[in-house]
Design a protein around this motif. Structure first.
Motif, PDB file in Angstrom:
ATOM      1  N   LEU A   9       0.826  -1.200   0.000  1.00  0.00           N
ATOM      2  CA  LEU A   9       0.000   0.000   0.000  1.00  0.00           C
ATOM      3  C   LEU A   9       0.869   1.262   0.000  1.00  0.00           C
ATOM      4  N   GLU A  10       1.938   1.245   0.741  1.00  0.00           N
ATOM      5  CA  GLU A  10       2.870   2.381   0.756  1.00  0.00           C
ATOM      6  C   GLU A  10       3.434   2.616  -0.647  1.00  0.00           C
ATOM      7  N   PHE A  11       3.805   1.543  -1.336  1.00  0.00           N
ATOM      8  CA  PHE A  11       4.293   1.656  -2.712  1.00  0.00           C
ATOM      9  C   PHE A  11       3.236   2.287  -3.613  1.00  0.00           C
ATOM     10  N   ILE A  12       2.001   1.807  -3.505  1.00  0.00           N
ATOM     11  CA  ILE A  12       0.914   2.349  -4.327  1.00  0.00           C
ATOM     12  C   ILE A  12       0.752   3.844  -4.060  1.00  0.00           C
ATOM     13  N   ASN A  13       0.694   4.228  -2.799  1.00  0.00           N
ATOM     14  CA  ASN A  13       0.489   5.632  -2.438  1.00  0.00           C
ATOM     15  C   ASN A  13       1.613   6.532  -2.938  1.00  0.00           C
ATOM     16  N   GLU A  14       2.828   6.031  -2.937  1.00  0.00           N
ATOM     17  CA  GLU A  14       3.973   6.829  -3.363  1.00  0.00           C
ATOM     18  C   GLU A  14       4.167   6.846  -4.877  1.00  0.00           C
ATOM     19  N   ASN A  15       3.710   5.809  -5.566  1.00  0.00           N
ATOM     20  CA  ASN A  15       4.116   5.643  -6.965  1.00  0.00           C
ATOM     21  C   ASN A  15       3.016   5.577  -8.010  1.00  0.00           C
ATOM     22  N   GLN A  33       8.075  -4.845 -11.438  1.00  0.00           N
ATOM     23  CA  GLN A  33       9.469  -4.411 -11.594  1.00  0.00           C
ATOM     24  C   GLN A  33       9.727  -3.119 -10.831  1.00  0.00           C
ATOM     25  N   GLN A  34       8.786  -2.177 -10.921  1.00  0.00           N
ATOM     26  CA  GLN A  34       8.929  -0.929 -10.178  1.00  0.00           C
ATOM     27  C   GLN A  34       8.865  -1.177  -8.676  1.00  0.00           C
ATOM     28  N   PHE A  35       7.966  -2.073  -8.256  1.00  0.00           N
ATOM     29  CA  PHE A  35       7.853  -2.408  -6.839  1.00  0.00           C
ATOM     30  C   PHE A  35       9.156  -2.993  -6.321  1.00  0.00           C
ATOM     31  N   ARG A  36       9.709  -3.944  -7.065  1.00  0.00           N
ATOM     32  CA  ARG A  36      10.965  -4.587  -6.638  1.00  0.00           C
ATOM     33  C   ARG A  36      12.078  -3.567  -6.455  1.00  0.00           C
ATOM     34  N   GLN A  37      12.203  -2.675  -7.449  1.00  0.00           N
ATOM     35  CA  GLN A  37      13.243  -1.647  -7.382  1.00  0.00           C
ATOM     36  C   GLN A  37      13.006  -0.729  -6.177  1.00  0.00           C
ATOM     37  N   TRP A  38      11.774  -0.268  -6.011  1.00  0.00           N
ATOM     38  CA  TRP A  38      11.426   0.603  -4.903  1.00  0.00           C
ATOM     39  C   TRP A  38      11.696  -0.082  -3.557  1.00  0.00           C
ATOM     40  N   HIS A  39      11.298  -1.358  -3.446  1.00  0.00           N
ATOM     41  CA  HIS A  39      11.471  -2.081  -2.187  1.00  0.00           C
ATOM     42  C   HIS A  39      12.947  -2.259  -1.853  1.00  0.00           C
ATOM     43  N   LYS A  40      13.753  -2.586  -2.846  1.00  0.00           N
ATOM     44  CA  LYS A  40      15.195  -2.747  -2.591  1.00  0.00           C
ATOM     45  C   LYS A  40      15.827  -1.438  -2.131  1.00  0.00           C
ATOM     46  N   GLU A  41      15.408  -0.324  -2.751  1.00  0.00           N
ATOM     47  CA  GLU A  41      15.955   0.984  -2.382  1.00  0.00           C
ATOM     48  C   GLU A  41      15.545   1.391  -0.973  1.00  0.00           C
ATOM     49  N   ASN A  42      14.339   1.025  -0.555  1.00  0.00           N
ATOM     50  CA  ASN A  42      13.823   1.465   0.730  1.00  0.00           C
ATOM     51  C   ASN A  42      14.034   0.488   1.867  1.00  0.00           C
ATOM     52  N   PHE A  43      14.112  -0.808   1.563  1.00  0.00           N
ATOM     53  CA  PHE A  43      14.178  -1.814   2.622  1.00  0.00           C
ATOM     54  C   PHE A  43      15.346  -2.785   2.484  1.00  0.00           C
ATOM     55  N   PHE A  73       2.156   5.655 -13.395  1.00  0.00           N
ATOM     56  CA  PHE A  73       3.169   5.966 -12.402  1.00  0.00           C
ATOM     57  C   PHE A  73       3.254   7.476 -12.230  1.00  0.00           C
ATOM     58  N   LYS A  74       3.240   7.944 -11.006  1.00  0.00           N
ATOM     59  CA  LYS A  74       3.212   9.373 -10.683  1.00  0.00           C
ATOM     60  C   LYS A  74       4.367  10.146 -11.309  1.00  0.00           C
ATOM     61  N   GLN A  75       5.563   9.637 -11.184  1.00  0.00           N
ATOM     62  CA  GLN A  75       6.733  10.372 -11.647  1.00  0.00           C
ATOM     63  C   GLN A  75       7.234   9.842 -12.979  1.00  0.00           C
ATOM     64  N   ASN A  76       6.332   9.197 -13.696  1.00  0.00           N
ATOM     65  CA  ASN A  76       6.675   8.626 -14.994  1.00  0.00           C
ATOM     66  C   ASN A  76       7.901   7.724 -14.875  1.00  0.00           C
ATOM     67  N   ASN A  77       7.930   6.930 -13.808  1.00  0.00           N
ATOM     68  CA  ASN A  77       9.038   6.007 -13.564  1.00  0.00           C
ATOM     69  C   ASN A  77       9.088   4.883 -14.585  1.00  0.00           C
ATOM     70  N   ALA A  78       7.977   4.624 -15.212  1.00  0.00           N
ATOM     71  CA  ALA A  78       7.926   3.551 -16.197  1.00  0.00           C
ATOM     72  C   ALA A  78       6.989   3.972 -17.329  1.00  0.00           C
ATOM     73  N   VAL A  79       7.087   3.292 -18.422  1.00  0.00           N
ATOM     74  CA  VAL A  79       6.268   3.621 -19.586  1.00  0.00           C
ATOM     75  C   VAL A  79       4.903   2.999 -19.424  1.00  0.00           C
ATOM     76  N   CYS A  80       3.879   3.776 -19.612  1.00  0.00           N
ATOM     77  CA  CYS A  80       2.513   3.277 -19.629  1.00  0.00           C
ATOM     78  C   CYS A  80       2.101   3.132 -21.078  1.00  0.00           C
ATOM     79  N   VAL A  81       1.387   2.092 -21.374  1.00  0.00           N
ATOM     80  CA  VAL A  81       0.939   1.884 -22.750  1.00  0.00           C
ATOM     81  C   VAL A  81      -0.560   2.091 -22.840  1.00  0.00           C
TER      82      VAL A  81
END
Length: 86
Positions: A9-15, A33-43, A73-81
């Protein structure tokens, strides 16, 4: 389990942002993929697996397992199709 769900939920709210534009979609692999990257950076570890993340997101966004329409994705961290590109 609750702690792992709170992390998702924290990931969803932030990203992830929701919109009425159904052409904005996110697929399970994009999000995971974005979740994995975010989780590794934060935890500093891999965190919940793909099945757990997918199940949570499906319950959160409702509807089909993937893709989730009206999300980006809020900050355009990934490409949306768009639907046209699928």
């Amino acid at each position: 389990y609750q702690q792992r769900s709170d992390v998702i939920l924290e990931f969803i709210n932030e990203n992830i942002e929701r919109t009425d534009d159904k052409k904005q979609i996110l697929g399970v692999m994009q999000v995971f993929q974005q979740f994995r990257q975010w989780h590794k950076e934060n935890f500093m570890d891999a965190g919940p697996g793909r099945n757990e993340v997918t199940a949570y997101l499906t319950a959160f966004f409702g509807g089909a397992k993937s893709p989730w329409k009206g999300c980006y994705f809020k900050q355009n961290n990934a490409v949306c199709v768009s639907d046209d590109e699928i």
